[in-house]
Design an enzyme around this catalytic site. Structure first.
Site, PDB file in Angstrom:
ATOM      1  N   ASP A  21       0.828  -1.205   0.000  1.00 52.04           N
ATOM      2  CA  ASP A  21       0.000   0.000   0.000  1.00 52.04           C
ATOM      3  C   ASP A  21       0.865   1.259   0.000  1.00 52.04           C
ATOM      4  OD1 ASP A  21      -2.368   1.432   0.055  1.00 52.04           O
ATOM      5  OD2 ASP A  21      -2.468   1.470   2.240  1.00 52.04           O
ATOM      6  N   HIS A  39       3.177   3.203  -8.926  1.00 53.73           N
ATOM      7  CA  HIS A  39       3.110   1.773  -9.226  1.00 53.73           C
ATOM      8  C   HIS A  39       4.377   1.298  -9.941  1.00 53.73           C
ATOM      9  CE1 HIS A  39      -0.986   1.854  -7.888  1.00 53.73           C
ATOM     10  NE2 HIS A  39      -1.388   2.649  -8.871  1.00 53.73           N
ATOM     11  N   LEU A 133      11.415 -20.429  -3.663  1.00 51.80           N
ATOM     12  CA  LEU A 133      10.295 -19.608  -3.196  1.00 51.80           C
ATOM     13  C   LEU A 133       9.107 -19.681  -4.152  1.00 51.80           C
ATOM     14  CD1 LEU A 133       9.258 -17.217  -1.300  1.00 51.80           C
ATOM     15  CD2 LEU A 133      10.229 -15.696  -3.042  1.00 51.80           C
TER      16      LEU A 133
END
Length: 251
Positions: A21, A39, A133
């Site tokens: 956020d 972004h 991962l």
């Protein structure tokens, strides 16, 4: 100064989830009128966080990339986000493979533009044999949407007599969520200082430790991740029990 030396490698969470956020506020603080710059700047944070988790041996990282509610944002921003998503997935694919990272996605993926679906599917296929991962992108996702979809599937199974009502329990329900292979996250990180979960992994975070940082997501770096991990390792996770029970003492 890095804080990695203060982390106990034997007490790392298996699964970290992050609500990324603050991109729009970051852009505004930089004097940029277009939120998309925030972004774009956030890509570095995603890359560094993913690489750091892989280096530490974290098994699962889930990033809240685009919620179902985000579709209501201005059309210009949504279109730019979708274009950014396509270009980022395409450009980061070689790095994911180099770091042995497997890409995964959850959410209403069919609602994404066809170009996004294509790049996502291709990169998931490209990285499916990677054993390190697991990086999951939550796209066009919300916790309520996921729970409703699970209820629909369970209702169909019951009506088809392939599932008995009495057999429905926590485990059964979990198997009908977006990806039942993902364990519940032990640590949820939220950037930008907001104290809410924003419809993210509502079923899965029942006992998740939450770390809130004031850092805006585009500024989030490995030291911020280390700080969250150090905070996590100080917590006593009781799961409804009392300390004495966890420590083996008489209650």
């Amino acid at each position: 100064m890095e804080y990695q030396s203060n982390i106990d490698p034997s007490k790392l969470p298996e699964h970290i989830a992050i609500i990324m956020d603050g991109n729009g506020r970051w852009a505004k603080k930089q004097g940029l009128l277009n939120r998309i710059f925030g972004h774009k700047s956030a890509i570095t944070s995603v890359r560094e966080t993913t690489e750091t988790c892989a280096e530490l041996g974290i098994k699962y990282l889930t990033l809240y990339a685009f919620s179902t509610e985000n579709w209501s944002r201005p059309k210009e921003e949504v279109n730019a986000l979708m274009e950014l998503l396509v270009s980022t997935i395409k450009s980061e694919a070689p790095t994911l493979t180099k770091n042995n990272v497997r890409l995964n996605a959850i959410g209403d993926l069919a609602s994404l533009p066809k170009s996004c679906q294509k790049e996502l599917a291709e990169t998931i296929e490209l990285t499916k044999h990677n054993s390190g991962l697991v990086l999951t992108l939550a796209l066009s996702y919300s916790g309520r949407w996921e729970i409703i979809e699970a209820v629909k599937k369970i209702a169909l199974a019951v009506s088809a007599n392939t599932l008995a009502v009495d057999s429905i329990n926590d485990t059964t329900f979990r198997n009908y969520l977006s990806d039942s292979t993902l364990p519940d996250p032990e640590l949820l990180i939220r950037t930008s200082g907001e104290f809410r979960v924003s419809n993210f992994l509502l079923w899965q975070i029942a006992y998740t430790e939450i770390h809130i940082t004031d850092v805006l997501w585009p500024d989030f770096r490995k030291n911020d991740l280390y700080t969250a991990l150090i905070d996590f390792q100080k917590r006593e996770r009781r799961f409804g029990k009392i300390s004495e029970q966890l420590n083996g003492a008489k209650a």
